[in-house]
Design an enzyme around this catalytic site. Sequence first.
Site, mmCIF file in Angstrom:
data_model
loop_
_atom_site.group_PDB
_atom_site.id
_atom_site.type_symbol
_atom_site.label_atom_id
_atom_site.label_comp_id
_atom_site.label_asym_id
_atom_site.label_seq_id
_atom_site.Cartn_x
_atom_site.Cartn_y
_atom_site.Cartn_z
ATOM 1 N N ASP A 1 0.835 -1.201 0.000
ATOM 2 C CA ASP A 1 0.000 0.000 0.000
ATOM 3 C C ASP A 1 0.877 1.261 0.000
ATOM 4 O O ASP A 1 1.889 1.312 0.708
ATOM 5 C CB ASP A 1 -0.865 -0.038 1.271
ATOM 6 C CG ASP A 1 -1.948 1.014 1.287
ATOM 7 O OD1 ASP A 1 -2.779 1.018 0.370
ATOM 8 O OD2 ASP A 1 -1.953 1.839 2.234
ATOM 9 N N GLU B 1 1.837 -0.523 -4.837
ATOM 10 C CA GLU B 1 0.864 0.477 -5.252
ATOM 11 C C GLU B 1 1.670 1.749 -5.528
ATOM 12 O O GLU B 1 1.819 2.614 -4.680
ATOM 13 C CB GLU B 1 -0.192 0.736 -4.166
ATOM 14 C CG GLU B 1 -1.314 1.614 -4.687
ATOM 15 C CD GLU B 1 -2.028 2.443 -3.620
ATOM 16 O OE1 GLU B 1 -3.100 2.988 -3.921
ATOM 17 O OE2 GLU B 1 -1.511 2.582 -2.485
HETATM 18 C C1 NOJ Z 1 -4.482 2.980 -0.842
HETATM 19 C C2 NOJ Z 1 -5.581 1.999 -0.626
HETATM 20 O O1 NOJ Z 1 -5.830 1.322 -1.835
HETATM 21 C C3 NOJ Z 1 -6.762 2.781 -0.130
HETATM 22 O O2 NOJ Z 1 -7.937 2.003 -0.103
HETATM 23 C C4 NOJ Z 1 -6.430 3.327 1.234
HETATM 24 O O3 NOJ Z 1 -7.492 4.146 1.694
HETATM 25 C C5 NOJ Z 1 -5.152 4.157 1.190
HETATM 26 N N1 NOJ Z 1 -4.114 3.546 0.437
HETATM 27 C C6 NOJ Z 1 -4.619 4.370 2.580
HETATM 28 O O4 NOJ Z 1 -4.114 3.173 3.088
#
Ligand code: NOJ
Length: 534
Positions: free
Chosen positions: A202, A266
Amino acid sequence: MAPRTPWWRGATVYQIYVRSWRDSNGDGVGDLPGVVDGLDYLRWLGMDAIWLSPTMPSPNTDFGYDVSDYLDVHPELGTLQDMDRLVEEAGRRQIKVMLDLVPNHTSDAHPWFVDALSGPSSAHRSYYVWAPPKADGGPPNNWLDATGAPAWTFDEASGEFYLHNFLPTQPDLNWWDTRVHAEFEHILRFWFDRGVAGFRIDVAHGLYKDAELRDNPPPRDDDHPAVRSGRLRPEYSSHRPEVHDVYARWRQIADGYEPGRALLGETWEFDYERFARFYGVDDRPELHMGFNFPFVLSELRAPEMAKIANETLGALPRGATPVWTASNHDVGRFPTRWCDDEDDATRAALLVLASLPGTLVLYYGDELGMADVDVAAQDQRDEMSIARPGHPSRDRCRTPMPWSREPNAGFSSPTARPWLPLGDYTHKNVRTEQADPSSVLNFWHRLAELRRQGLAGALGAWQQLAQDDQVWAYRVGGTATVVNLSAEPARCRLAQLAGGHVLVSTHAGQPAELTGPDVDLQPWQGVLVALATP
Ligand code: NOJ
């Protein structure tokens, strides 16, 4: 087929938002035993791996992206034993299990933060980012959180602010403290030792913050629209270069296991050169794969997609594995975003996704052409969306998986109250679509078979053949994709197509043999062609 080496290269991965996939105990929330129940379906779908959205204990202010214990399973979703069983049962079906890891921030309920709040001399104080107020008493700098509010919350007791790039309940970790590195290396090994095959990381671009906490500048004219839509360019609050040392180290850890574990970032990055950096360089590899957000956020149009694919494949280091994905739990579902919920366009999009060279990540329901669901204000659960009025709620793409036409769509027991409402699942559900040869699901199934046979696995052998306003054509090895990404008929003329054999078409009635260089395409029609002269 012999197992792919390494397993993640060119794999087909399925993202499961666990709360919404399959509820085994009738409490209205999907769970890990439910995922076990669905493994045969995943095998039939041709999945090599699943990525589970957060599974760790959490107060759920961001449904698991606010972790309060990195070494356990959220009781709503199951137990550690359930996770072990899932890994084992999935393994028996040649399916790997990847988890979601959240290293940018914890929950404010995490014992580290609870201790940090107890005072400036507490053991875990510097696990987080603290700073004194400015002279006027305001926040230390101009950084904004994901809701557009100041990214700093004042702690009365100590007179300092703490940083949160997301919600105030998600304090950012301070990666300048090497003890944080040690904690996460332990967490990686804990799960790898249990057989977990890798992590989706993440906010992979975000871990480090500027050491001097400098103000973020405004967006630039040449920034991607996703950056320009914000008031500031997150140059100092994230996207710092020091993060690459972390991934070089994690890569060594992941590659030290047999079979190797995969790290999929990500990587919210729109500059291709900086994006490519996340894969590392020859003698210092970093992430195995990174999500390609320019592609995720593109439109289903030939000029735009062709440009993005060319730039992506041109920027990545040799041998790197691109990742193609179109839906997720944040941005929404591609059948709605790209295709206006039209099945023809959805099939064309699936054809593109399945035939681009690299790893494919489908979001649960993509295989059905599942649409976003309008969730009424009183049923909305996502706090981040509620804090950002005017933006579509992320709840719309997190609604339960439709398995059948039964009450509650076979997601949960017929009398349960699912945690989010179901949309209209009369036609779009697994059982109905499996029985319909012309369904989106059966079209995907055919593509999955072709991927198993190596379609898209020939990395580095991509070549664009044609592109105009409507048509996009490219080849990977001996297979060409020719697709009309428009609502008007189109013709594609390419000498290479003559004598080709159509392996799959989005539309019925397509002759299987191409006698000449022309293919006439209906609106949103795409074909996959085995070329006569590979
Ligand atoms: C990216 C995640 O995909 C999202 O759902 C989340 O709210 C944020 N990061 C914070 O962790």
